[in-house]
Design an enzyme around this catalytic site. Structure first.
Site, PDB file in Angstrom:
ATOM      1  N   LYS A 225      42.775  32.536  35.002  1.00 45.72           N
ATOM      2  CA  LYS A 225      41.449  32.432  35.510  1.00 45.72           C
ATOM      3  C   LYS A 225      41.215  31.103  36.373  1.00 45.72           C
ATOM      4  O   LYS A 225      40.655  31.464  37.816  1.00 45.72           O
ATOM      5  CB  LYS A 225      40.361  32.440  34.373  1.00 45.72           C
ATOM      6  CG  LYS A 225      38.890  32.547  34.883  1.00 45.72           C
ATOM      7  CD  LYS A 225      37.942  32.235  33.932  1.00 45.72           C
ATOM      8  CE  LYS A 225      37.692  31.005  33.867  1.00 45.72           C
ATOM      9  NZ  LYS A 225      36.658  30.446  33.019  1.00 45.72           N
ATOM     10  N   ASP A 243      35.951  36.057  34.530  1.00 42.67           N
ATOM     11  CA  ASP A 243      35.101  35.036  33.113  1.00 42.67           C
ATOM     12  C   ASP A 243      34.284  36.154  32.457  1.00 42.67           C
ATOM     13  O   ASP A 243      34.508  37.271  32.549  1.00 42.67           O
ATOM     14  CB  ASP A 243      34.287  34.157  34.160  1.00 42.67           C
ATOM     15  CG  ASP A 243      33.307  34.646  35.079  1.00 42.67           C
ATOM     16  OD1 ASP A 243      33.103  35.927  35.001  1.00 42.67           O
ATOM     17  OD2 ASP A 243      32.361  34.085  35.331  1.00 42.67           O
TER      18      ASP A 243
END
Length: 357
Positions: A225, A243
């Site tokens: 991420k 997320d």
């Protein structure tokens, strides 16, 4: 002779009596005919009555169908759906099944249309972390774990003022860094990560942030991420940032039923051209922060409500939904102290510095 006359009178009386009784005996057949006629009339009427009853019977049987409450209780469905996803992690939301009959082609079209609609709603979408170079972005992204971008933006000015380069932060005293990072939460673990990645950048990459995924994920505290945030926003290389907001929304929209971030990334990436990935991430994350909240989505103020299979999970009244809008959509400051000019031109307000107000 007298006897004969008497006998004649008796015989005459007998005949008279017989003549008087005769009409009574003739009335019996008439009565029987009358009774028979009534029965015949009744018999003729009875089929008509039965036919009338037969015609009325369906109406009486149809009445219970209108009273069948179970046929009008779709409200049971959300309860079943909620129970079916109690174990879904990490997003705390209902994950309904894909729409019945939606083909792969229809899913791709719907997903891309949602992204186009969001691009019109958030033409100024951008990473909500303040940064001036790749090093500041990678540090800020690591610090954003388990806290808001706003809190990170309020904290990093003091950090970068004291440690502007990877070499400076690599040589920092941990206790001093901890004191600066305390407002972000988990400050000891985060201090270890940012000092560790600064040492790795200094020792392995000449003090420069690498522009490849395989190199970035080797840095302490950096996962896929964080790597995609850096690649997409510091190097212009497409990537999907999965997320918590992204996970929640793509399942609400039934783009995928996956719960693992890597599998979500692969499933959603397959629906869009690679060139759309970075902007798609911004659009989805911004929508999750401003309108499609985790606990109470503002469904009544949602611009993509007609395309959303989960419409109705939140507040549907337009006036009440408007009160749930956050950041610039609700008339409040954003998360960046130094946002892009496009955001300010769209009516966005910069966030206040740490300790202000």
């Amino acid at each position: 002779m007298k006897k004969t006359a008497a006998s004649k009178k008796s015989a005459a009386a007998d005949r008279a009596s017989t003549t008087e009784e005769a009409p009574a005996t003739e009335e019996a057949p008439a009565a029987r005919k009358s009774a028979a006629a009534k029965k015949a009339a009744t018999a003729k009427k009875s089929p008509a009555k039965k036919a009338a009853k037969a015609k009325k019977a369906p109406a009486k049987k149809a009445a219970p169908l209108k009273r069948q409450a179970p046929a009008k209780k779709p409200a049971v469905v959300p309860k079943k759906a909620t129970a079916a996803v109690k174990g879904v992690a990490p997003a705390k939301t209902v994950a309904p099944k894909p729409p019945r009959g939606e083909s792969r082609t229809a899913l791709v079209r719907r997903a891309r249309r949602i992204n186009r609609e969001l691009a019109e709603v958030y033409p100024y979408a951008h990473p909500e972390l303040d940064f001036e170079n790749p090093f500041q972005l990678v540090v800020a992204t690591v610090l954003s774990a388990q806290t808001t971008d706003l809190r990170v933006n309020q904290t990093t000015p003091a950090l970068f003022a004291k440690y502007p380069t990877p070499e400076d932060l690599a040589a920092a005293v941990p206790e001093e860094v901890e004191e600066i990072l305390r407002p972000t939460g988990f400050f000891r673990a985060k201090t270890k990560s940012v000092i560790g990645l600064s040492k790795a950048l200094t020792e392995d990459f000449g003090g420069e942030v690498p522009g490849r995924l395989e190199d970035l994920v080797k840095l302490p505290g950096v996962g896929r991420k964080t790597a995609f945030v850096v690649l997409g926003n510091a190097f212009g290389r497409p990537g999907i940032t999965v997320d918590t907001h992204f996970q929640r929304l793509v399942r609400r929209w039934r783009w995928t039923e996956e719960t693992d971030p890597d599998k979500i990334e692969a499933a959603v990436g397959a629906l869009f051209p690679k060139s759309d990935w970075t902007d798609l991430s911004h659009h989805v994350i911004w929508h999750g922060r401003r309108i499609c909240h985790a606990r109470k989505p503002a469904c009544g103020a949602c611009p993509i409500a007609p395309l959303c299979p989960a419409y109705g999970e939140g507040e549907t009244d337009p006036e009440k939904a408007k009160k749930l809008l956050k950041y610039e959509k609700g008339g409040f400051p954003g998360q960046r102290l130094n946002p892009p000019q496009a955001y300010l031109d769209a009516g966005g307000k910069p966030a206040p510095p740490l300790g202000a107000g």
